[in-house]
Design a protein around this motif. Sequence first.
Motif, PDB file in Angstrom:
ATOM      1  N   THR A  78       0.829  -1.204   0.000  1.00 21.62           N
ATOM      2  CA  THR A  78       0.000   0.000   0.000  1.00 21.62           C
ATOM      3  C   THR A  78       0.864   1.255   0.000  1.00 21.62           C
ATOM      4  O   THR A  78       1.575   1.529   0.967  1.00 21.62           O
ATOM      5  CB  THR A  78      -0.924   0.009   1.238  1.00 21.62           C
ATOM      6  OG1 THR A  78      -1.610  -1.235   1.310  1.00 21.62           O
ATOM      7  CG2 THR A  78      -1.930   1.134   1.150  1.00 21.62           C
ATOM      8  N   CYS A 135      -1.340   6.519   7.592  1.00 21.85           N
ATOM      9  CA  CYS A 135      -0.840   6.863   6.264  1.00 21.85           C
ATOM     10  C   CYS A 135      -0.557   8.359   6.160  1.00 21.85           C
ATOM     11  O   CYS A 135      -0.947   9.147   7.017  1.00 21.85           O
ATOM     12  CB  CYS A 135      -1.806   6.401   5.186  1.00 21.85           C
ATOM     13  SG  CYS A 135      -3.467   7.020   5.351  1.00 21.85           S
ATOM     14  N   THR A 141      -8.886   2.257  -1.093  1.00 28.23           N
ATOM     15  CA  THR A 141      -8.212   0.962  -1.225  1.00 28.23           C
ATOM     16  C   THR A 141      -7.686   0.487   0.119  1.00 28.23           C
ATOM     17  O   THR A 141      -7.802  -0.687   0.458  1.00 28.23           O
ATOM     18  CB  THR A 141      -7.056   1.063  -2.238  1.00 28.23           C
ATOM     19  OG1 THR A 141      -7.589   1.474  -3.489  1.00 28.23           O
ATOM     20  CG2 THR A 141      -6.344  -0.257  -2.394  1.00 28.23           C
ATOM     21  N   LEU A 142      -7.133   1.407   0.895  1.00 26.13           N
ATOM     22  CA  LEU A 142      -6.616   1.047   2.211  1.00 26.13           C
ATOM     23  C   LEU A 142      -7.730   0.548   3.124  1.00 26.13           C
ATOM     24  O   LEU A 142      -7.577  -0.459   3.812  1.00 26.13           O
ATOM     25  CB  LEU A 142      -5.904   2.229   2.852  1.00 26.13           C
ATOM     26  CG  LEU A 142      -5.400   2.011   4.271  1.00 26.13           C
ATOM     27  CD1 LEU A 142      -4.488   0.787   4.366  1.00 26.13           C
ATOM     28  CD2 LEU A 142      -4.693   3.251   4.781  1.00 26.13           C
ATOM     29  N   SER A 197      -8.625  -2.975   2.018  1.00 22.97           N
ATOM     30  CA  SER A 197      -7.594  -3.948   2.390  1.00 22.97           C
ATOM     31  C   SER A 197      -7.588  -4.210   3.897  1.00 22.97           C
ATOM     32  O   SER A 197      -7.448  -5.354   4.332  1.00 22.97           O
ATOM     33  CB  SER A 197      -6.213  -3.451   1.955  1.00 22.97           C
ATOM     34  OG  SER A 197      -6.155  -3.348   0.555  1.00 22.97           O
TER      35      SER A 197
END
Length: 135
Positions: free
Chosen positions: A23, A111, A119-120, A123
Amino acid sequence: RCWNRGAVEMKVQDQVKRLLDETPDLRLVAFGDLSSGLILNWSAKSACPREVLDLLGEKAAACFALLNSDALPPEADPTKFGTSVIQFSEQGSSIFVRQSASSDDVICAVCEAGAGLGTLMHSATLLADMIAGAE
């Protein structure tokens, strides 16, 4: 904790590291326990003092403690309410995800500011679901 994924046994630490490696803009991924506020496993792109991990675990527990299911609007999905929290700051964003609103297992991801969170979040949710399925 471990679980089988195909013929390969995956450890929580391995999955946390994989999420970090795959990521972009992710600085740290951790697996913790909300009931104790402790981070149990983590992987970071740079050195991370234990004090930072302790604060992350406490922040995750505090964020979920603020959720009020009585304020849930009728159109909200009660199976998803209370499973994720995003905290924004000038230094970056923190995402906290658990498999269900009653689970004490939590995935914490930190992050860079401005990082894409879709997306994170997906996931991290998959990882929380896999860990919950291993119990």
